[in-house]
Design an enzyme around this catalytic site. Structure first.
Site, short mmCIF file in Angstrom:
data_model
loop_
_atom_site.label_atom_id
_atom_site.label_comp_id
_atom_site.label_asym_id
_atom_site.label_seq_id
_atom_site.Cartn_x
_atom_site.Cartn_y
_atom_site.Cartn_z
N ASP A 13 -23.23 15.88 -86.66
CA ASP A 13 -22.76 17.01 -85.78
C ASP A 13 -21.13 17.51 -86.02
O ASP A 13 -20.46 16.43 -86.10
CB ASP A 13 -23.05 16.87 -84.27
CG ASP A 13 -22.81 17.74 -83.47
OD1 ASP A 13 -22.85 19.10 -83.71
OD2 ASP A 13 -22.70 17.69 -82.20
N SER A 69 -17.98 11.52 -81.32
CA SER A 69 -19.24 10.72 -80.40
C SER A 69 -18.85 9.35 -80.36
O SER A 69 -17.87 9.09 -79.69
CB SER A 69 -20.33 11.01 -81.48
OG SER A 69 -21.42 10.54 -80.81
N HIS A 94 -20.33 13.55 -77.30
CA HIS A 94 -21.85 13.24 -76.98
C HIS A 94 -22.06 12.21 -75.93
O HIS A 94 -21.34 11.13 -75.66
CB HIS A 94 -22.52 12.57 -78.19
CG HIS A 94 -22.39 13.66 -79.32
ND1 HIS A 94 -22.78 13.20 -80.85
CD2 HIS A 94 -22.76 14.89 -79.40
CE1 HIS A 94 -22.72 14.26 -81.35
NE2 HIS A 94 -22.44 15.40 -80.81
#
Length: 197
Positions: free
Chosen positions: A140, A20, A47
């Site tokens: 995540d 991310s 992301h």
């Protein structure tokens, strides 16, 4: 936090990577000079905002000199290719090792979700999979990396002490107990050993 890999696993058939915030720079560091041939596809979830087209594949292709493409539903996951998830969809690998996309709800506030990709890859590849969680600001990837480890695959994480955002690798370490936790400078030669034919 660093933890060295004790021994190399059997040859892998896929590498799944999640990142991310700070992930683009981390991926460029890892793959600079690591052009194919590779024994396995590299499948990446970063992301991204859902409301505009992604330019990631083209950027990675130009910067790294690799065959980087956005994963397309029904396409096979082929060795030597660097696949990125399209924005706004979960990316999965099916049992036949082809891609599919899903519009199901975000996971850990993210769609595409690293967990969704890694869990599907664990089912498709089992012990011939390696997974890597890089820098990011949420959790995540922790469940996905745990699924890879449970399936007998190789679980790796970036050392959070050097990550641009340490939360994601920290969560993966706490949940999945990776086989190795390394800074990018040590992950880079390890990935070369895993990917070179």
């Amino acid at each position: 936090m660093r933890r060295a890999l004790q021994h190399l696993p059997p040859p892998i058939e896929a590498l799944a990577i999640g990142a991310s915030a700070g992930g683009i720079d981390a991926l460029i560091t890892l793959f600079s000079g690591l052009e194919p041939p590779w024994r396995a596809p590299v499948i990446v979830v970063l992301h991204l905002p859902e409301d505009h087209d992604s330019q990631l594949a083209g950027m990675f292709a130009r910067r790294l000199g690799i065959h980087a493409v956005e994963a397309a539903p029904g396409a096979p996951a082929e060795p030597g290719h660097f696949y990125v998830a399209p924005p706004g969809y979960h990316l999965l690998v099916e049992a036949g090792r082809t891609f599919s996309l899903s519009c199901e709800a975000p996971v850990q506030f993210s769609r595409p979700s690293i967990d969704v990709l890694m869990e599907s890859c664990a089912d498709a590849y089992g012990e011939s999979l390696a997974g890597l969680v890089l820098t990011g600001a949420n959790e995540d990837g922790a469940e996905g990396l745990a699924a890879i480890r449970a399936a007998g695959g190789l679980a790796l994480a970036q050392d959070p002490d050097e990550a641009a955002q340490p939360a994601m690798p920290q969560a993966a370490i706490a949940r999945a107990n990776p086989h190795a936790v390394l800074p990018l400078a040590e992950l880079r030669p390890l990935l070369e050993k895993l990917l070179r034919p």
